[in-house]
Design an enzyme around this catalytic site. Structure first.
Site, PDB file in Angstrom:
ATOM      1  N   ASP A  45       0.831  -1.210   0.000  1.00  0.00           N
ATOM      2  CA  ASP A  45       0.000   0.000   0.000  1.00  0.00           C
ATOM      3  C   ASP A  45       0.865   1.258   0.000  1.00  0.00           C
ATOM      4  OD1 ASP A  45      -2.956  -1.160   0.699  1.00  0.00           O
ATOM      5  OD2 ASP A  45      -1.399  -2.302   1.709  1.00  0.00           O
ATOM      6  N   ASP A  78      -1.531  -2.889  -3.901  1.00  0.00           N
ATOM      7  CA  ASP A  78      -1.883  -1.466  -3.955  1.00  0.00           C
ATOM      8  C   ASP A  78      -0.620  -0.657  -4.182  1.00  0.00           C
ATOM      9  OD1 ASP A  78      -4.566  -1.758  -3.836  1.00  0.00           O
ATOM     10  OD2 ASP A  78      -4.842  -0.829  -1.879  1.00  0.00           O
ATOM     11  N   HIS A 174      -3.026  -9.697  -1.287  1.00  0.00           N
ATOM     12  CA  HIS A 174      -3.178  -8.284  -0.923  1.00  0.00           C
ATOM     13  C   HIS A 174      -4.128  -8.111   0.250  1.00  0.00           C
ATOM     14  CE1 HIS A 174      -3.580  -4.004  -0.992  1.00  0.00           C
ATOM     15  NE2 HIS A 174      -4.881  -4.090  -1.240  1.00  0.00           N
ATOM     16  N   HIS A 183     -10.260  -2.629   7.627  1.00  0.00           N
ATOM     17  CA  HIS A 183     -10.936  -3.612   6.776  1.00  0.00           C
ATOM     18  C   HIS A 183     -11.358  -4.864   7.538  1.00  0.00           C
ATOM     19  CE1 HIS A 183     -10.395  -1.446   3.056  1.00  0.00           C
ATOM     20  NE2 HIS A 183      -9.116  -1.269   3.326  1.00  0.00           N
ATOM     21  N   HIS A 209      -3.317  -4.194   2.354  1.00  0.00           N
ATOM     22  CA  HIS A 209      -4.708  -3.747   2.346  1.00  0.00           C
ATOM     23  C   HIS A 209      -5.026  -2.855   3.542  1.00  0.00           C
ATOM     24  CE1 HIS A 209      -8.625  -3.559   0.653  1.00  0.00           C
ATOM     25  NE2 HIS A 209      -9.227  -4.325   1.533  1.00  0.00           N
TER      26      HIS A 209
END
Length: 299
Positions: A45, A78, A174, A183, A209
């Site tokens: 990320d 990401d 991910h 999340h 993530h």
């Protein structure tokens, strides 16, 4: 004599999904010297053109990479936010990657002897991405129908894992499987992918993530979950306990260092200042944790 590290990719989480999973998984081999540990960094990320402390995290990665003489870097996805890459000539590739990770010590492969890595495309597992994507847009050409794609992918991963004779098996995706941050747990992965990992004796699941650093231990299997998603934007300020045992949680930027030998795995999380926040090691010989030190958030 050299042995090889095998990287087995079932539609890598580091690339876009443009074709269905097949029985022939991509296999990359990285040579290492017999008897020498394998050293790598894990970050996710991160692709924000240097913003949100991405350049500072990259600077500390370069220092740790030089000190430990890493073999390669694993990205948990990401990589180019917010809109990905338009093509191979997109300047975002330079702005978020080439012009940020400039340390010579990071000029290693980014992706046995002792370990097989299985890179799994976890995006199609997320049912909401198909039914209610909101402002996000997904190109499902070559992927739909979802059920068939996932069934083929799981079959391929299971077959590859069963063929593996490596001491360590590590799955990389991910999306979170277990997480206490924004999340949270991904139920689709727990229901569909986790049984395959358990059946095949996978030791670690590593993901991004969630923009934080985490270590969570399964309560009903030896599997350990590591989140390394602190490559740039972080500090979500969200904590939600789950059913497994939280070993470590840090809501800020940073990255993961991993060293693997024949009998032991050593993990370390570093923050944006290069400070080691957490150390954890695991002995393969007796299948138990042998050392853990840090400011740990317990239940």
């Amino acid at each position: 004599m050299a042995v090889a590290l095998a990287l087995l990719a079932a539609m890598s989480a580091l690339s876009s999904c443009t074709s269905p999973a097949t029985a022939e998984l991509t296999r990359l081999e990285h040579p290492v010297v017999d008897g020498a540990p394998l050293r790598l960094l894990v970050v996710g990320d991160w692709g924000r053109k240097g913003g949100y402390n991405q350049t500072r995290v990259a600077e500390q990665m370069g220092k740790v990479a030089e000190e430990t003489e890493i073999d390669f870097v694993v990205s948990t996805g990401d990589n180019f936010l917010e809109n990905g890459l338009a093509g191979v000539d997109d300047m975002a590739f330079h702005d978020s990657f080439m012009d940020v990770y400039t340390a010579k010590s990071l000029h290693k492969p980014w992706y046995l002897g002792i370990v097989d890595f299985f890179f799994v495309d976890t995006t199609p597992f997320q049912l909401q991405y198909w039914t209610d994507p909101g402002e996000d847009h997904y190109d499902w050409r070559g992927v739909a129908p979802r059920d068939a794609y996932i069934a083929n992918l799981l079959e391929d991963v299971d077959a590859a894992m069963k063929k593996s004779t490596a001491t360590w098996k590590i799955a990389v995706g991910h999306h979170t499987m277990r997480s206490v941050s924004a999340h949270g747990d991904t139920q689709e992965l727990l229901e569909l992918l986790l049984p395959v990992l358990k059946e095949n004796g996978v030791d670690f699941y590593i993901n991004g993530h969630d923009h934080c650093l985490e270590h969570i231990s399964s309560r009903n299997s030896p599997i350990q979950y590591f989140t390394s998603g602190g490559g740039s934007k972080a500090w979500r300020g969200i904590f939600q306990q789950n059913e497994d045992k939280l070993q470590f949680f840090y809501d800020g930027q940073g990255f993961l260092s991993l060293e693997l030998s024949e009998n032991r795995a050593r993990f370390a999380f570093y923050d944006v200042f290069g400070e080691a926040l957490y150390h954890w090691s695991f002995s393969k010989a007796n299948l138990q944790k042998v050392q853990s030190s840090a400011s740990v958030t317990e239940e």
